[in-house]
Design an enzyme around this catalytic site. Structure first.
Site, PDB file in Angstrom:
ATOM      1  N   ASP A  72       0.805  -1.219   0.000  1.00 15.38           N
ATOM      2  CA  ASP A  72       0.000   0.000   0.000  1.00 15.38           C
ATOM      3  C   ASP A  72       0.840   1.271   0.000  1.00 15.38           C
ATOM      4  O   ASP A  72       0.345   2.339  -0.345  1.00 15.38           O
ATOM      5  CB  ASP A  72      -0.922   0.020   1.225  1.00 15.38           C
ATOM      6  N   ASP A  96       0.165   5.839   1.408  1.00 15.76           N
ATOM      7  CA  ASP A  96      -1.090   5.460   2.034  1.00 15.76           C
ATOM      8  C   ASP A  96      -1.108   5.993   3.466  1.00 15.76           C
ATOM      9  O   ASP A  96      -1.144   7.198   3.677  1.00 15.76           O
ATOM     10  CB  ASP A  96      -1.272   3.949   1.978  1.00 15.76           C
ATOM     11  N   ARG A 152      -7.807  11.082  10.084  1.00 11.15           N
ATOM     12  CA  ARG A 152      -7.395   9.775  10.608  1.00 11.15           C
ATOM     13  C   ARG A 152      -6.247   9.881  11.617  1.00 11.15           C
ATOM     14  O   ARG A 152      -5.142   9.419  11.384  1.00 11.15           O
ATOM     15  CB  ARG A 152      -7.007   8.820   9.477  1.00 11.15           C
TER      16      ARG A 152
END
Length: 336
Positions: A72, A96, A152
């Site tokens: 990723d 990512d 996040r």
């Protein structure tokens, strides 16, 4: 020391990566993968500009290598692993996530780190429907979430998350998000909201209607809200509901600047991921990071290379010389 990876750096259990006393930067393909292992410490490392890699044979131990599909591009990927401690690292600019922990990973402590210049900072949990993540326990403590972060910090799917004594100084969308009914215990943090009037809320229930999340256990206790920041709590305030999301006694949030003063990499080079526009050297790198963008204007790539090669100012050099002379003058003859 610049370590430029072509493929993932895959760890085995019972390993420590310790950058104290050096200025260690890890960039490139991968970068760090912790897969189905336990008891790992990553300490005092700069991790940044990690990109996707894979579709190649990659060594995972001295005696084994195997085919790896495309990664990723996480800074640190924690996959089905436990008893992991990430401490005093500086992370930024990855493809990512900066740190992702999925597939039943648990027993994770993320402490004293400095995060900056990134969109999706940290993901905890594989998916809303992945039941092994229901027992995930993660502590996020004494970190500084700094400039040019978007969202996040973390984004949680299931599990029990203790967010304690962190300094959230910037976000663009939200700080803490979740889905799949995670338990989130926020204690003694400082949340400084952005100027955007539509982004003042610390929390976000991702793609979940209020009728589904109103019983989730999310609480804010002893947090400081600045510039209009607000935390939307839910669920029961009963202490027993947060037992698995409690790992360290929180300090008062009024001390947050002292508690996070030394977040990120310690010592040589400082906590920013600042390598400057370096030229080719022992690691065979070309000019610059190698992105091919001659107009790259990333803030932490605008200065000279960090480290002990920086020249001392004449005043500081004179101070060192005088201190050395005074020390020799005061030492008794028996020690000379």
């Amino acid at each position: 020391m610049l370590i430029r990876l072509k493929q993932e750096l895959i760890f085995n259990s019972y390993k420590t990566l310790d950058g104290r006393g050096a200025n260690v930067h890890i960039v490139g393909g991968g970068c760090i993968t912790l897969q189905y292992i336990s008891n790992v410490i990553i300490h005092n490392i700069h991790i940044h500009h990690c990109v996707q890699s894979g579709e190649a044979n990659v060594r995972s131990s001295p005696t084994h290598y195997g085919w790896r599909t495309e990664s990723d591009g996480d800074g640190i990927s924690i996959f089905g692993s436990k008893e992991i401690w990430i401490d005093h690292c500086s992370l930024s600019h990855c493809k990512d996530g900066l740190i992702d922990a999925v597939m039943g990973s648990t027993g994770i402590t993320i402490s004293n780190n400095f995060f900056s210049h990134h969109n999706e900072v940290m993901l905890l949990g594989h998916s809303d429907d992945y039941e092994p993540d229901s027992g995930m326990q993660v502590t996020i403590a004494f970190n500084h979430f700094g400039e040019k972060l978007v969202q996040r910090m973390p984004r949680c799917r299931r599990g029990y998350i203790h967010v304690v004594n962190n300094d959230f100084t910037q976000w663009e969308m939200y700080a803490i998000g979740g889905s799949g009914n995670p338990t989130i215990n926020s204690q003694g943090n400082r949340y400084i909201a952005p100027s955007n009037p539509n982004a003042k809320e610390v929390t976000k229930r991702v793609e979940t209607a209020e009728g589904h999340w109103q019983n989730w256990n999310w609480r804010s206790e002893g947090d400081i809200m600045v510039n209009g920041a607000f935390f939307v709590a839910s669920g029961e305030g009963v202490e027993v509901k947060y037992e698995k999301a409690y790992s360290v006694e929180p300090k008062s949030a009024v001390l947050i600047e002292q508690l996070t003063l030394h977040s990120g990499v310690l010592g040589v080079g400082g906590r920013d991921n600042n390598l400057g526009k370096w030229s080719s050297g022992a690691n065979g790198g070309g000019t610059g990071y190698g992105s091919g963008d001659e107009n790259d204007d990333d803030d932490d790539y605008s200065d000279e290379m960090s480290g002990s090669n920086m020249a001392l100012s004449p005043t500081f050099s004179l101070f060192i010389a005088m201190a050395s002379f005074l020390l020799l003058y005061l030492m008794p003859p028996s020690m000379l």
